[in-house]
Design a protein around this motif. Structure first.
Motif, PDB file in Angstrom:
ATOM      1  N   THR A  31       0.844  -1.210   0.000  1.00 42.24           N
ATOM      2  CA  THR A  31       0.000   0.000   0.000  1.00 42.24           C
ATOM      3  C   THR A  31       0.873   1.251   0.000  1.00 42.24           C
ATOM      4  N   MET A  32       1.922   1.253   0.813  1.00 45.35           N
ATOM      5  CA  MET A  32       2.834   2.406   0.869  1.00 45.35           C
ATOM      6  C   MET A  32       3.511   2.643  -0.481  1.00 45.35           C
ATOM      7  N   ARG A  33       3.837   1.548  -1.150  1.00 42.76           N
ATOM      8  CA  ARG A  33       4.457   1.660  -2.476  1.00 42.76           C
ATOM      9  C   ARG A  33       3.473   2.314  -3.456  1.00 42.76           C
ATOM     10  N   GLU A  34       2.202   1.889  -3.406  1.00 41.01           N
ATOM     11  CA  GLU A  34       1.170   2.460  -4.279  1.00 41.01           C
ATOM     12  C   GLU A  34       0.976   3.951  -3.991  1.00 41.01           C
ATOM     13  N   ILE A  35       0.968   4.295  -2.699  1.00 43.07           N
ATOM     14  CA  ILE A  35       0.786   5.704  -2.304  1.00 43.07           C
ATOM     15  C   ILE A  35       1.965   6.543  -2.803  1.00 43.07           C
ATOM     16  N   ARG A  36       3.185   6.020  -2.640  1.00 41.70           N
ATOM     17  CA  ARG A  36       4.376   6.751  -3.075  1.00 41.70           C
ATOM     18  C   ARG A  36       4.333   7.011  -4.586  1.00 41.70           C
ATOM     19  N   LEU A  37       3.994   5.976  -5.369  1.00 42.11           N
ATOM     20  CA  LEU A  37       3.928   6.129  -6.825  1.00 42.11           C
ATOM     21  C   LEU A  37       2.824   7.102  -7.232  1.00 42.11           C
ATOM     22  N   ALA A  38       1.693   7.014  -6.540  1.00 39.85           N
ATOM     23  CA  ALA A  38       0.561   7.901  -6.842  1.00 39.85           C
ATOM     24  C   ALA A  38       0.943   9.355  -6.610  1.00 39.85           C
ATOM     25  N   LEU A  39       1.634   9.634  -5.507  1.00 41.65           N
ATOM     26  CA  LEU A  39       2.034  11.010  -5.182  1.00 41.65           C
ATOM     27  C   LEU A  39       3.082  11.532  -6.166  1.00 41.65           C
ATOM     28  N   LEU A  40       4.031  10.681  -6.522  1.00 41.70           N
ATOM     29  CA  LEU A  40       5.071  11.098  -7.475  1.00 41.70           C
ATOM     30  C   LEU A  40       4.454  11.395  -8.842  1.00 41.70           C
ATOM     31  N   GLU A  41       3.490  10.560  -9.265  1.00 42.96           N
ATOM     32  CA  GLU A  41       2.821  10.783 -10.553  1.00 42.96           C
ATOM     33  C   GLU A  41       2.002  12.067 -10.530  1.00 42.96           C
ATOM     34  N   ALA A  42       1.541  12.459  -9.319  1.00 45.25           N
ATOM     35  CA  ALA A  42       0.776  13.706  -9.184  1.00 45.25           C
ATOM     36  C   ALA A  42       1.693  14.924  -9.139  1.00 45.25           C
ATOM     37  N   ASP A  43       2.999  14.678  -9.328  1.00 48.72           N
ATOM     38  CA  ASP A  43       3.996  15.755  -9.369  1.00 48.72           C
ATOM     39  C   ASP A  43       4.240  16.388  -8.005  1.00 48.72           C
ATOM     40  N   VAL A  44       4.097  15.586  -6.948  1.00 43.91           N
ATOM     41  CA  VAL A  44       4.436  16.059  -5.604  1.00 43.91           C
ATOM     42  C   VAL A  44       5.952  15.976  -5.451  1.00 43.91           C
ATOM     43  N   ASN A  45       6.540  16.967  -4.789  1.00 45.95           N
ATOM     44  CA  ASN A  45       7.985  17.032  -4.572  1.00 45.95           C
ATOM     45  C   ASN A  45       8.514  15.715  -3.986  1.00 45.95           C
ATOM     46  N   PHE A  46       9.650  15.222  -4.525  1.00 45.24           N
ATOM     47  CA  PHE A  46      10.182  13.907  -4.128  1.00 45.24           C
ATOM     48  C   PHE A  46      10.471  13.832  -2.623  1.00 45.24           C
ATOM     49  N   THR A  47      11.109  14.871  -2.082  1.00 39.50           N
ATOM     50  CA  THR A  47      11.439  14.874  -0.646  1.00 39.50           C
ATOM     51  C   THR A  47      10.170  14.865   0.207  1.00 39.50           C
ATOM     52  N   VAL A  48       9.161  15.604  -0.254  1.00 37.39           N
ATOM     53  CA  VAL A  48       7.876  15.652   0.459  1.00 37.39           C
ATOM     54  C   VAL A  48       7.239  14.260   0.479  1.00 37.39           C
ATOM     55  N   VAL A  49       7.283  13.574  -0.663  1.00 30.78           N
ATOM     56  CA  VAL A  49       6.714  12.222  -0.767  1.00 30.78           C
ATOM     57  C   VAL A  49       7.430  11.268   0.179  1.00 30.78           C
ATOM     58  N   LYS A  50       8.754  11.356   0.158  1.00 27.59           N
ATOM     59  CA  LYS A  50       9.571  10.474   0.998  1.00 27.59           C
ATOM     60  C   LYS A  50       9.215  10.649   2.480  1.00 27.59           C
ATOM     61  N   ASP A  51       9.132  11.907   2.932  1.00 29.20           N
ATOM     62  CA  ASP A  51       8.795  12.183   4.332  1.00 29.20           C
ATOM     63  C   ASP A  51       7.377  11.745   4.667  1.00 29.20           C
ATOM     64  N   PHE A  52       6.461  11.974   3.727  1.00 29.87           N
ATOM     65  CA  PHE A  52       5.056  11.628   3.945  1.00 29.87           C
ATOM     66  C   PHE A  52       4.891  10.122   4.136  1.00 29.87           C
ATOM     67  N   VAL A  53       5.473   9.356   3.215  1.00 28.99           N
ATOM     68  CA  VAL A  53       5.356   7.890   3.278  1.00 28.99           C
ATOM     69  C   VAL A  53       5.995   7.343   4.560  1.00 28.99           C
ATOM     70  N   LYS A  54       7.124   7.928   4.937  1.00 29.95           N
ATOM     71  CA  LYS A  54       7.806   7.502   6.167  1.00 29.95           C
ATOM     72  C   LYS A  54       6.910   7.723   7.400  1.00 29.95           C
ATOM     73  N   LYS A  55       6.259   8.886   7.466  1.00 34.12           N
ATOM     74  CA  LYS A  55       5.383   9.194   8.607  1.00 34.12           C
ATOM     75  C   LYS A  55       4.193   8.240   8.664  1.00 34.12           C
TER      76      LYS A  55
END
Length: 480
Positions: A31-55
């Motif tokens: 699920t976390m992998r799907e969320i990470r890919l979804a956010l990156l495809e939505a053009d969310v900043n990479f560092t923001v995605v990384k921190d979000f998924v970690k939290k």
């Protein structure tokens, strides 16, 4: 609308999780992998995605979630809470001066929609605060910039202070502020120059205007369609001017929405307003919790209610509610509702605010032609007063007469009458707080699955509560 692709991806990931009888560590990782890919495809900043998924992973990992009751629902809640925090936790109000005028400086790149946004903001202040705003035309470089501002101002009846294109912008602002004080304007909105990209000359001029005007609010207008470039733009303006807030425009366009989710995290500056549409009334306060709810496909009932409150007369709404409850809703009421709904904006956007409807297949490619409303109105207006008040009179000969009178095919008339009948039944179920009947009408499934049912149940409880309050009030009045 923005986020449609992201919403679809996240909904699929969450639905997959909900179908599991129990959630394992491996399921959570997937699920976390799907969320990470979804956010990156939505053009969310990479560092923001990384921190979000970690939290999210940190909060979702552990026996208390995975082995607790409804682990999938708990994970959805964690994702929702973290999305809300990522975008700023709560709405941030416009800064106001302790005395008039409150000075608002609009900044941003060329083409972001500064002038239109300035108009929308002035319109909002006029209508909600009963304020007397004044525009200062400080963009002396862009061809026809002053003319555009004047046209926007004329459409909402707001004065413009301008000195043409041969005067230094700082001097124009100086004289404009003096005029605002003399005329006791509540707000001054400074429409500054933009560029195709950030340059030193522009920033120096803006810094000089800031030093002179001492604005209470520096609003950076950013085009949401520019994605990660919007975040870079926000950083550039903030470094030089220390902006106080961001306005995202074109959020209703073909955009992946990553800017909305990255700007707050990267710059630390709140998104205060979002623009969705071209009309002057299409500027809304940005509510991170509501946006998170929309992104996860859980709807945005609060914004929907607020839009309704702006366009619906309370007394008339109460009368209509009573008619719905008693199954006395007629074509006259329907005609009045159509007029009010059309003022709320495109119907497909309104429907998408309902729980579970953002990516509902029935709405996926829905594009309701405004002419359809006109056709329905033409059919109703072809009815006699008696027919409007008594919808059950519609026999075949009357229907043929309506089709001829409205200039519409008989099939269209029949369809409208059938849909009106179904709507009356559904309205009676909803207004009486009984969603089981409505559920049966929809083939046993409420919109949005369990989330939709939960939202509808909350609405039902609220309706029952409101009904009890009204009955109490009525009993008190009768005693008196």
């Amino acid at each position: 609308m923005a986020f449609e692709g992201l919403t679809e991806r996240l909904q699929k990931a969450m639905e997959k999780l909900r179908r599991k009888p129990k959630v394992t560590e491996a399921d959570l990782r997937e699920t976390m992998r799907e969320i990470r890919l979804a956010l990156l495809e939505a053009d969310v900043n990479f560092t923001v995605v990384k921190d979000f998924v970690k939290k999210v992973r940190t909060k979702a990992t552990g026996a208390e979630v995975l082995k607790g009751l409804n682990p999938a629902q708990q994970i959805v809640k964690i994702v929702n809470d973290e999305l809300t925090e990522l975008m700023g936790s709560e709405a941030v109000a416009l800064n106001k001066a302790p005395h008039i005028p409150t000075v608002i400086m609009m900044v941003g790149l060329q083409g972001a929609g500064k002038t239109t946004t300035a108009g929308k903001l002035a319109y909002r202040l006029k209508n909600e605060d009963h304020a007397r705003p004044l525009f200062i035309a400080a963009d002396v470089y862009r061809p026809a910039a002053i003319t555009q501002l004047q046209q926007v101002a004329d459409s909402i009846d707001v004065p413009v202070f301008e000195k043409g294109t041969d005067v230094d912008p700082v001097e124009i602002v100086r004289e404009g502020l003096a005029a605002a004080k003399a005329n006791h304007n509540d707000y001054v909105i400074i429409d500054t120059a933009g560029r195709l990209q950030i340059d030193e000359q522009l920033m120096d001029e803006l810094a000089n205007i800031k030093e002179l005007a001492q604005p209470n609010e520096i609003l950076l207008v950013v085009d949401a369609m520019t994605g990660q470039n919007a975040v870079a733009t926000a950083q550039g303006f903030d470094d030089k001017l220390d902006v106080t807030g961001v306005v995202l425009t074109k959020l209703d366009g073909d955009t992946r929405g990553g800017a909305a989710m990255s700007i707050r995290a990267v710059t630390g500056k709140p998104i205060k307003f979002v623009g969705e549409g071209e009309k002057m009334e299409n500027l809304d306060v940005f509510h991170p919790d509501r946006m998170a709810s929309r992104i996860l496909g859980m709807g945005d009932m609060m914004t929907l209610i607020e839009k309704a409150q702006k366009n619906f007369d309370e007394e008339q709404a109460q009368e209509t509610m009573e008619k719905m409850r008693a199954n006395e809703f007629d074509y006259n009421d329907f005609l009045a509702q159509l007029d009010q709904i059309s003022n709320m904006g495109p119907l497909e956007n309104i429907l998408k605010m309902m729980p579970g409807m953002a990516n509902n297949p029935a709405l996926k490619n829905l594009n309701i032609d405004p002419k359809q409303f006109l056709h329905i109105k033409a059919i109703i207006q072809s009815m006699t007063p008696e027919e409007r008040e008594n919808p059950d009179l519609m026999n075949p000969s009357r229907r043929r007469r309506l089709a001829a009178g409205a200039g519409r095919p008989i099939v269209e008339v029949n369809r409208m009458i059938k849909q009106f009948g179904q709507m009356r039944k559904m309205m009676k179920q909803v207004t009486n707080g009984n969603f089981s009947g409505m559920q049966n009408m929809m083939g046993g499934q409420m919109p949005g699955g369990k989330m939709g049912q939960m939202a509808m149940n909350r609405m039902a409880r609220k309706m029952k509560k409101d009904k009890l309050k009204r009955m109490k009030k009525l009993r008190k009045l009768r005693k008196k």
